[in-house]
Design a protein around this motif. Sequence first.
Motif, PDB file in Angstrom:
ATOM      1  N   ILE A 189       0.839  -1.200   0.000  1.00 47.68           N
ATOM      2  CA  ILE A 189       0.000   0.000   0.000  1.00 47.68           C
ATOM      3  C   ILE A 189       0.876   1.252   0.000  1.00 47.68           C
ATOM      4  O   ILE A 189       0.598   2.206  -0.726  1.00 47.68           O
ATOM      5  N   LEU A 245      -3.650   2.890   8.812  1.00 46.68           N
ATOM      6  CA  LEU A 245      -4.714   2.828   7.813  1.00 46.68           C
ATOM      7  C   LEU A 245      -5.403   4.176   7.653  1.00 46.68           C
ATOM      8  O   LEU A 245      -5.812   4.541   6.541  1.00 46.68           O
ATOM      9  N   HIS A 296      -3.603   6.195   5.242  1.00 44.20           N
ATOM     10  CA  HIS A 296      -3.903   5.754   3.874  1.00 44.20           C
ATOM     11  C   HIS A 296      -5.375   5.950   3.498  1.00 44.20           C
ATOM     12  O   HIS A 296      -5.777   5.608   2.387  1.00 44.20           O
ATOM     13  N   ARG A 297      -6.165   6.469   4.453  1.00 43.45           N
ATOM     14  CA  ARG A 297      -7.605   6.659   4.243  1.00 43.45           C
ATOM     15  C   ARG A 297      -8.264   5.348   3.826  1.00 43.45           C
ATOM     16  O   ARG A 297      -8.975   5.254   2.832  1.00 43.45           O
ATOM     17  N   MET A 298      -7.985   4.341   4.641  1.00 42.00           N
ATOM     18  CA  MET A 298      -8.443   2.988   4.365  1.00 42.00           C
ATOM     19  C   MET A 298      -9.080   2.413   5.621  1.00 42.00           C
ATOM     20  O   MET A 298      -8.591   2.635   6.726  1.00 42.00           O
ATOM     21  N   THR A 299     -10.157   1.674   5.450  1.00 42.56           N
ATOM     22  CA  THR A 299     -10.814   1.030   6.585  1.00 42.56           C
ATOM     23  C   THR A 299     -10.168  -0.338   6.844  1.00 42.56           C
ATOM     24  O   THR A 299      -9.466  -0.882   5.983  1.00 42.56           O
ATOM     25  N   GLU A 319     -11.398  -2.706   4.181  1.00 40.73           N
ATOM     26  CA  GLU A 319     -10.675  -2.582   2.909  1.00 40.73           C
ATOM     27  C   GLU A 319      -9.305  -3.246   3.003  1.00 40.73           C
ATOM     28  O   GLU A 319      -8.882  -3.935   2.085  1.00 40.73           O
ATOM     29  N   PHE A 320      -8.627  -3.010   4.117  1.00 36.13           N
ATOM     30  CA  PHE A 320      -7.282  -3.567   4.292  1.00 36.13           C
ATOM     31  C   PHE A 320      -7.307  -5.089   4.258  1.00 36.13           C
ATOM     32  O   PHE A 320      -6.486  -5.711   3.600  1.00 36.13           O
TER      33      PHE A 320
END
Length: 76
Positions: free
Chosen positions: A18, A60, A63-66, A69-70
Amino acid sequence: MKSEEEILKAIGERLKAIRIEKGYSSYETFALDHDLGRMQYWRLEKGEANLTMRTLIRVLAIHRMTLQEFFSEGFN
């Protein structure tokens, strides 16, 4: 069932992928840009750190990721 070590390594590999996808070729630059300890972040990517949920959520968020999502890729 995967061992704890295998799971931590897979998480680290995903974090590294990522980071690179987001344009950071260096873990050091990523860590410095986001006020993370360089060695701590390096250990996370290597799967050598005892990863806490708080740390994972923090990375996370950068990275603006939940979490969903990860973990949606490669964690079956």
